[in-house]
Enzyme design. Structure first.
Site, short mmCIF file in Angstrom:
data_model
loop_
_atom_site.label_atom_id
_atom_site.label_comp_id
_atom_site.label_asym_id
_atom_site.label_seq_id
_atom_site.Cartn_x
_atom_site.Cartn_y
_atom_site.Cartn_z
N LYS A 83 -15.16 -135.21 22.62
CA LYS A 83 -14.89 -136.65 22.57
C LYS A 83 -14.41 -137.08 23.96
CE LYS A 83 -12.08 -139.94 19.84
NZ LYS A 83 -11.06 -140.07 18.77
N SER A 158 -12.50 -143.09 14.85
CA SER A 158 -13.00 -143.37 16.18
C SER A 158 -13.81 -142.22 16.77
CB SER A 158 -11.82 -143.67 17.11
OG SER A 158 -11.00 -142.52 17.26
N SER A 182 -9.12 -140.60 12.40
CA SER A 182 -10.31 -140.58 13.25
C SER A 182 -11.07 -139.27 13.35
CB SER A 182 -9.94 -141.01 14.67
OG SER A 182 -9.88 -142.41 14.72
N1 GLN Z 1 -9.16 -146.32 12.37
C1 GLN Z 1 -7.78 -146.16 12.75
C2 GLN Z 1 -7.45 -147.12 13.85
O1 GLN Z 1 -8.27 -147.90 14.17
C3 GLN Z 1 -7.53 -144.75 13.14
C4 GLN Z 1 -7.98 -144.46 14.51
C5 GLN Z 1 -7.64 -143.07 14.93
O2 GLN Z 1 -7.30 -142.22 14.12
N2 GLN Z 1 -7.70 -142.86 16.23
O3 GLN Z 1 -6.39 -147.09 14.41
#
Ligand code: GLN
Length: 492
Positions: A83, A158, A182
């Site tokens: 990532k 994400s 995420s």
């Molecule tokens: N979807 C969640 C957010 O937008 C989690 C994102 C994450 O775990 N980085 O914050």
């Protein structure tokens, strides 16, 4: 030398074993994956940067070592992807943001360094929601990622690029980060395994910060053993991260086949409310029955503060993000506005041009909840509720060894379907935000498919430092089912 095996659907551990035994060359694996990326990734959008030359060079070095009879690491020769939130020395790292465009880090994240030391080959940097803010990968400043099971749908976020790349066999394993879901939510939407370890288990050194008290780096694998093997390499104390815990990594691969006879599996009633998606509820309940047949004892439990988890998460993560993102000022990293008459204007224009909509929204929200007059009412309250949520888990783990829940309330949704309404998007995290607030480990794996062929995820949550129990459950479930063997079609 038989040449490269079929890499589509291949397991990372089997590929590594073949390289170490001289059955095939790392170089052939790298070429096979690069070929798939070339054929398939234009549609999928997983990679932001492919380092073909670097990967080939690293693979040749591994092959020379094997030929010379030198010992190689546990991941020797297997192509992986990172990532783009992990900084890589000399290789552009953007966190999916235009504000970091052109940023070439002068150092390497601890985890990517450990993967390289174990012999893994980095194919490149993988697309993600900007600064890891999102649940669909539509917040990437560069391009969306498409779900390999249905190109009209999102892969989750994400770490959507990481999950999609592995599901589509564009690499043999990947890393992501999980702040509120995420890793687990995109693993669920893409039908693979994703693990968020205990907070502090995996170093955050060199991982671009979103919300520091919630950020958890972790692996994706095609099988639970693959994810376990990656976690064994990246876990363990790091003096460069002050929140890194001293405990050494456990024997996660071994735990996968340890069985679950007598293990107590808690079903938190707040995660099985009426109004659930019926296909998801049926698949998850069937999975729990399967675990019962494997020898586990299923017990009802309660996590009474679950309803406050989303609000608590979005107060804390925005507060921390507003502070972490203050460093992007146009002076030290990446993008700088072309013209500014004063220092203040330089900051304002750089940040206005460089950040996308979602980071801006969160910086504003986070600054608001940290303001002197509101700090106690919002941020201070959220910290206290976070403690209650963590206490819920501690109490539940007096009655059971692990918890089992759905990972995502819906299967993969269509691109564009939720991007207009941030609140609706935030609800995608309803089952995943509580474990990071409590810092406890959790894993998602595939437990079935909808009638339209979309993967469904099963989440197993363990107590702090209880990764082995989580892998025991996930391994027992995988041994009794075939879901992890299904592959999406290649759509060139
Ligand atoms: N979807 C969640 C957010 O937008 C989690 C994102 C994450 O775990 N980085 O914050």
């Amino acid at each position: 030398m038989a040449g490269a095996p079929e890499v589509r659907g291949a397991s990372l551990r089997e590929l590594a074993a073949g390289v170490a035994a001289g059955r095939w060359k790392s170089r052939d694996l790298v070429d096979a994956y690069l070929d798939r990326i070339k054929r398939l990734d234009e549609k999928l959008g997983c990679f932001l940067l492919v380092d073909a030359a670097g990967a080939r060079q690293a693979a040749d070095a591994i092959d020379r070592k094997v030929a010379a009879g030198d010992s190689v690491g546990p991941l020797a020769g297997v192509p992986i992807g990172l990532k783009d939130i992990f900084v890589t020395r000399g290789m552009e790292t953007t966190a999916g943001s235009k504000i970091l465009k052109g940023f070439i880090p002068p150092y390497e994240s601890t985890v990517s360094g450990r993967l390289a030391a174990a012999g893994a080959i980095n194919l490149g940097k993988i697309n993600m929601d900007e600064f890891a803010m999102g649940s669909s990968n539509e917040n990437s400043a560069y391009k969306p990622v498409r779900n390999p099971w249905d190109l009209e749908r999102v892969p989750g976020g994400s770490s959507g690029g990481s999950a999609a790349a592995l599901a589509a066999s564009l690499c043999a394993g990947t890393l992501g980060t999980d702040t509120g879901g995420s890793i687990r939510q995109p693993a669920s939407l893409c039908g693979i395994v994703g693990v968020k370890p205990t907070y502090g288990r995996v170093s955050r050194y060199g991982v671009i910060a979103f919300a520091s008290s919630l950020d958890h780096p972790g692996p994706f694998g095609r099988t639970v053993e693959d994810a376990a093997a990656l976690l064994e390499v990246i876990a363990g104390h790091d003096p460069m991260d002050s929140t890194s815990i001293p405990q050494p990594a456990g024997s996660y691969v071994k735990a996968c086949s340890a069985g679950i006879a007598g293990l107590r599996i808690g079903m938190p009633k707040e995660y099985f409310q009426s109004g659930m998606d019926p296909e998801i509820e049926a698949a998850v309940r069937a999975a729990i029955d399967e675990l019962g047949r494997a020898g586990a004892k299923v017990v009802p439990v309660s996590l009474p503060h679950t309803q406050y988890a989303i609000a608590t998460y979005y107060l804390i993560c925005t507060a921390e993000a507003s502070s972490n993102l203050a460093r992007y000022d146009g002076v030290r990293y990446g993008h700088r506005t072309a013209e500014a008459a004063s220092l203040e204007e330089l900051y304002a224009k750089t940040r206005g041009e460089g950040f996308g909509k979602e980071p801006k929204r969160r910086i504003i929200l986070g600054t608001y909840v940290l303001r002197a007059g509101y700090y106690e009412a919002y941020y201070g309250k959220a910290l206290r509720v976070r403690r209650l949520i963590a206490n819920d888990f501690s109490a539940a783990f007096n009655e059971c060894d692990v918890l089992v829940t759905p990972t995502s309330p819906t299967p993969a949704f269509k691109l564009g379907e939720r991007s207009a309404d941030p609140l609706e998007m935030y609800l995608a995290d309803i089952y995943t935000v509580a474990p990071p607030l409590a810092g406890v480990p959790a894993l998602s794996q595939c437990c079935g498919f909808t009638r339209s062929g979309l993967p469904i995820g099963l989440q197993t949550i363990g107590p702090a430092l209880g990764e082995e129990a989580v892998f025991r459950v996930a391994g027992a479930y995988q041994a009794r089912t075939d879901w992890h063997k299904r592959l999406p079609q290649d759509v060139p």
